[in-house]
Write a protein that holds these residues in place. Sequence first.
Motif, short mmCIF file in Angstrom:
data_model
loop_
_atom_site.label_atom_id
_atom_site.label_comp_id
_atom_site.label_asym_id
_atom_site.label_seq_id
_atom_site.Cartn_x
_atom_site.Cartn_y
_atom_site.Cartn_z
N ALA A 1 93.96 -2.87 58.67
CA ALA A 1 94.37 -4.01 59.49
C ALA A 1 94.45 -3.59 60.95
O ALA A 1 94.73 -2.43 61.26
N TYR B 1 88.51 -7.87 59.98
CA TYR B 1 89.62 -7.06 59.48
C TYR B 1 90.89 -7.90 59.39
O TYR B 1 91.06 -8.86 60.14
N ASN B 2 91.76 -7.52 58.46
CA ASN B 2 93.04 -8.20 58.34
C ASN B 2 93.82 -8.05 59.64
O ASN B 2 93.66 -7.07 60.37
N THR B 3 94.69 -9.02 59.90
CA THR B 3 95.52 -8.97 61.10
C THR B 3 96.89 -8.48 60.73
O THR B 3 97.54 -9.02 59.83
#
Length: 115
Positions: free
Chosen positions: A58, A106-108
């Motif tokens: 992330a 991408y994940n935050t």
Amino acid sequence: MAQYHRNKWHNITEISTTTPFLLLAAWLFFRSSSRTYQWLLNSRLAGNYIRAFREQRAIPLHAKVISIFLLWLSISYSIFWVVSHTWIKVLLMGIAIGVSVHILSYNTLVKNRKE
């Protein structure tokens, strides 16, 4: 004199974010020196970014915003004021779109708010 000034501006490198370089440094240190890798992980400035990416895959929200803003600022500057060839402008636009999509894929990582 005008020709020299024009060439000087063509040699300007793009403004790049530090995140890819931090991740590359972390990977290289991980492979070569555990002591230096631990120093990098314990760094006040870089450690949190590297740990978040390695453990959770992330990127913090503010890092995404700053990265994409600086990317588009530098690419726009290059397209409008530095580059004269249309095919290079199209290439730069494609790179900006690709990198933006990659960052956003991408994940935050959002900080937990204590309420």
